[in-house]
Design an enzyme around this catalytic site. Structure first.
Site, short mmCIF file in Angstrom:
data_model
loop_
_atom_site.label_atom_id
_atom_site.label_comp_id
_atom_site.label_asym_id
_atom_site.label_seq_id
_atom_site.Cartn_x
_atom_site.Cartn_y
_atom_site.Cartn_z
N HIS A 264 -3.39 0.72 8.30
CA HIS A 264 -2.06 1.32 8.13
C HIS A 264 -2.13 2.58 7.24
CE1 HIS A 264 2.47 0.74 7.75
NE2 HIS A 264 2.24 1.57 6.74
N GLU A 265 -2.87 2.47 6.14
CA GLU A 265 -2.92 3.62 5.21
C GLU A 265 -3.74 4.78 5.76
OE1 GLU A 265 -0.73 3.66 2.97
OE2 GLU A 265 -0.31 1.52 3.03
N GLN B 70 3.21 9.78 1.43
CA GLN B 70 4.47 9.05 1.30
C GLN B 70 5.22 9.41 0.02
OE1 GLN B 70 2.63 5.02 2.19
NE2 GLN B 70 4.67 4.81 3.08
N HIS C 60 -1.54 6.59 7.98
CA HIS C 60 -0.62 7.46 7.24
C HIS C 60 -1.27 8.81 6.95
CE1 HIS C 60 3.15 5.54 6.25
NE2 HIS C 60 2.58 4.44 5.78
N GLY D 217 0.83 -1.20 0.00
CA GLY D 217 0.00 0.00 0.00
C GLY D 217 0.86 1.25 0.00
N CYS E 18 6.89 -0.69 7.14
CA CYS E 18 6.38 0.45 6.37
C CYS E 18 7.45 0.90 5.39
CB CYS E 18 6.04 1.58 7.33
SG CYS E 18 5.49 3.08 6.49
N LEU E 19 7.03 1.21 4.19
CA LEU E 19 7.97 1.66 3.15
C LEU E 19 8.68 2.95 3.57
CD1 LEU E 19 5.58 1.03 0.16
CD2 LEU E 19 7.54 -0.37 0.81
NI NI Z 1 3.49 2.61 5.48
#
Ligand code: NI
Length: 164
Positions: A132-133, A52, A136, A47, A90-91
């Site tokens: 999670h998103e 991000q 964010h 995701g 997480c990215l």
């Molecule tokens: Ni993330």
């Protein structure tokens, strides 16, 4: 379309609450196209939220392997049920993974790219990704949900697909 650079901690854009999208115009559609390309640039990505990639708007794209991408504009979680312990990365915090509690099932709503309301009831990885998103988009990260940083560890090859 373009693969965008993913912002990582301590970039302040990750900690700002994103703005509601008022109109799904060409710029939002282009952003979504670029986000999808960025998400699929690495098969381990599940995701991606707009902040991000440095755009502070409530837009998220979720790509569960083998399933169609889910695009949500102005998403929110309307219901959470149960609790389970998950490993999550997480990215935007590359190379690490931690343990935290997420809901067993969640119901999320938002708008699709066509402006129509979308409602999703999910469990498993999709439920985790939805939480999670939306976090964010509120400027929150998974580490905020961890009771202790003791369970934060370096990511291993078997953790593929846990970076959301
Ligand atoms: Ni993330």
């Amino acid at each position: 379309m373009a693969v965008l650079t993913i912002r990582t901690l301590p970039d302040p854009v990750l900690r700002q609450k994103t703005k509601t999208v008022n109109r799904i115009d060409r710029s939002v559609k282009k952003l979504v196209a670029d986000m999808r390309e960025t998400l699929h640039a690495d098969p381990g990505r599940v995701g991606l939220s707009a902040n991000q990639v440095g755009v502070s708007l409530r837009v998220t794209v979720i790509g569960i392997p083998e399933e169609e991408d889910i695009i949500l504009i102005n998403p929110e979680i309307v219901r959470r049920k149960g609790q389970r312990l998950v490993s999550e990365g997480c990215l935007s915090i590359p190379g690490y993974i931690g343990e935290l509690y997420r809901a067993e099932t969640v119901t999320a709503k938002g708008l699709g790219l066509d402006g129509k309301e979308v409602r999703i009831k999910a469990e498993g990885l999709l439920a985790q990704a939805l939480e999670h998103e939306t976090d964010h988009l509120d400027g929150k990260l998974y580490i905020d949900h961890m009771d202790s940083m003791d369970t934060l560890r370096k990511i291993e090859p078997e953790d593929t697909g846990k970076e959301i």
